[in-house]
Write an enzyme that holds these catalytic residues in place. Sequence first.
Site, PDB file in Angstrom:
ATOM      1  N   LYS A 180      10.551  47.918  -2.149  1.00 53.02           N
ATOM      2  CA  LYS A 180      11.707  47.328  -1.918  1.00 53.02           C
ATOM      3  C   LYS A 180      12.437  46.714  -3.182  1.00 53.02           C
ATOM      4  O   LYS A 180      12.117  45.661  -3.131  1.00 53.02           O
ATOM      5  CB  LYS A 180      12.057  46.499  -0.396  1.00 53.02           C
ATOM      6  CG  LYS A 180      13.327  46.417   0.025  1.00 53.02           C
ATOM      7  CD  LYS A 180      14.124  45.052  -0.634  1.00 53.02           C
ATOM      8  CE  LYS A 180      15.380  44.910  -0.292  1.00 53.02           C
ATOM      9  NZ  LYS A 180      16.054  44.209  -0.999  1.00 53.02           N
ATOM     10  N   GLY A 213      17.752  42.770   2.123  1.00 50.53           N
ATOM     11  CA  GLY A 213      16.551  42.387   2.566  1.00 50.53           C
ATOM     12  C   GLY A 213      16.371  42.058   3.955  1.00 50.53           C
ATOM     13  O   GLY A 213      15.450  42.343   4.677  1.00 50.53           O
ATOM     14  N   GLU A 255       4.785  35.000  -4.216  1.00 51.87           N
ATOM     15  CA  GLU A 255       5.167  34.286  -5.400  1.00 51.87           C
ATOM     16  C   GLU A 255       6.619  33.704  -5.470  1.00 51.87           C
ATOM     17  O   GLU A 255       7.439  34.581  -5.378  1.00 51.87           O
ATOM     18  CB  GLU A 255       4.926  35.117  -6.726  1.00 51.87           C
ATOM     19  CG  GLU A 255       4.698  34.392  -7.972  1.00 51.87           C
ATOM     20  CD  GLU A 255       6.104  33.879  -8.832  1.00 51.87           C
ATOM     21  OE1 GLU A 255       6.680  33.285  -8.272  1.00 51.87           O
ATOM     22  OE2 GLU A 255       6.186  34.817  -9.805  1.00 51.87           O
ATOM     23  N   CYS A 289      11.083  32.597 -12.715  1.00 51.64           N
ATOM     24  CA  CYS A 289      10.465  31.732 -11.904  1.00 51.64           C
ATOM     25  C   CYS A 289       9.618  30.742 -12.537  1.00 51.64           C
ATOM     26  O   CYS A 289       9.561  29.636 -12.188  1.00 51.64           O
ATOM     27  CB  CYS A 289       9.574  32.563 -10.876  1.00 51.64           C
ATOM     28  SG  CYS A 289       8.222  33.531 -11.823  1.00 51.64           S
ATOM     29  N   GLU A 386      14.832  24.140  -7.557  1.00 50.36           N
ATOM     30  CA  GLU A 386      14.824  25.368  -8.557  1.00 50.36           C
ATOM     31  C   GLU A 386      16.224  25.841  -8.670  1.00 50.36           C
ATOM     32  O   GLU A 386      16.899  26.469  -7.799  1.00 50.36           O
ATOM     33  CB  GLU A 386      14.067  26.659  -8.190  1.00 50.36           C
ATOM     34  CG  GLU A 386      13.778  27.676  -9.059  1.00 50.36           C
ATOM     35  CD  GLU A 386      12.919  28.660  -8.637  1.00 50.36           C
ATOM     36  OE1 GLU A 386      12.397  29.539  -9.466  1.00 50.36           O
ATOM     37  OE2 GLU A 386      12.869  28.943  -7.461  1.00 50.36           O
ATOM     38  N   ILE A 387      16.860  25.705  -9.826  1.00 46.66           N
ATOM     39  CA  ILE A 387      18.288  26.022  -9.979  1.00 46.66           C
ATOM     40  C   ILE A 387      18.436  27.563 -10.403  1.00 46.66           C
ATOM     41  O   ILE A 387      19.442  28.312  -9.901  1.00 46.66           O
ATOM     42  CB  ILE A 387      18.813  25.213 -11.525  1.00 46.66           C
ATOM     43  CG1 ILE A 387      18.766  23.708 -10.770  1.00 46.66           C
ATOM     44  CG2 ILE A 387      20.303  25.822 -11.666  1.00 46.66           C
ATOM     45  CD1 ILE A 387      19.159  22.758 -12.049  1.00 46.66           C
TER      46      ILE A 387
END
Length: 483
Positions: A180, A213, A255, A289, A386-387
Amino acid sequence: MNNSLQHFIDGAAVAASDGALMGLVNPVDEQPYASAARGTAADVDRAVRAAHRELKQGPWRKLSGMQRGQLLNKLADLVLRDSDALADMDANAIGRSPMEPRMMDVPNAVANLRAAAGWANALEGRTIPNGGYMGMPTLSYTVREPVGVVGAIVPWNSPLMITTWKVAALLAAGCTVVIKPAEETPQSALHLAALCKEAGFPDGVVNVVTGFGEVVGQALCEHPMVDKISFTGSPEAGRQIQRIAGPLFKRVALELGGKSPQIVFDDASFDDAVRGCAAGIFVNQGQVCAAGSRILVQKGIAARFAAALAEAAKSTPVGDPRQPGIRMGPLAKKAQQERVNRYIESGIREGATLLAGGVTSPGKGFFVRPTIFAGASNTMTIAREEIFGPVGTVIEFETEAQAIELANDSRYGLAATVWTTDLARAHKVAQQLEVGAVGVNCWSPLDANLPWGGLKTSGIGREGGISGALAYTEEKVITVLLT
């Protein structure tokens, strides 16, 4: 729109069951350039059943590890042949400079496939000495078997490379897959699936269902014939996947991003550390990431270092990445641009010093200027969350112990970098960092032979290396009574 992309199921291009399409938008000019099938649960079911049939009844299950490795090497040859086209697919879809996927993503994809070709014939069992059975001797040994049908859910920031991380390893292990891809970047996954067919993989081994999703991803997670979900994306989506997978006893690999520290000691090579930290913040517009967006700098050099980073940000040309001289394009989508702007606003509001960049002015395209904050603390929002954009935050520290404490004071634990010329310090600090991977005097080194994954909110499991292939197997014990 000049082309319409379809699913790839059971060896053929297939329209959505209801004929629905979703538009793909160029992030440079915000214009639609293509459409793709908007998948349904029925499409997922069709793909999963094809993968399950091939796993249980088709020729794929009868191939040896050496034969699977030969197919993977052939696929690597075809990816190399089409490398320019694949690089352009990913670059154009998210507004990235084509140079970056040509230099990093495609070569890593080829390396992933080549390495996995070797693992396919190296997933060995073992013989285990034991006490026998009721006083009688036995021979006990293990075999590695494929975990089953895998649902591989891939993000939009490095689509081809991350797809091959998952697919190469699971194919080496003998699994089948339904991919996907992110709704923004389906092209390279679909092309890869077509190359699998050209390479000689049996129909049904590799399938791709495009779509959103909340429909396609959820249907994959809920499908009773899917044995494992391998997901790369946000912690929020990862939590939802675990909630679905838990009651169904599905295997999961997650992850989930990071807030990676780059620790710069005052004995580091100053220029090398500036260049490395800038790359860690600005590569792929910061949509990585492992982005090293928390820059922890020893007090004596902190002001000078922050100024040098700010100069690197100001000297980075921003615009259409297909034009000569442009080194940074737009973010992948409008929602991401808005998200990054909100974080920049929060940094200003909470008292950090803005040295370069800032909030984007209205205009065409999803652009954000490379941005550097200084005078920040580890409690600020820009240092905690996390930007996923080109925003770096410089935080001062005084001692080695304080640097380690600041680095570990995060809910994330994916990667870190240590910049120092003191070898003993490098080893000592690296061992104390609560992350899955540490680079010393280099940012986020990737290699097909190295396992990759995080701790804490950064996820569960590893991809890459022999560990990545083993994760797609189950170990079966066989005991024979010798009498």
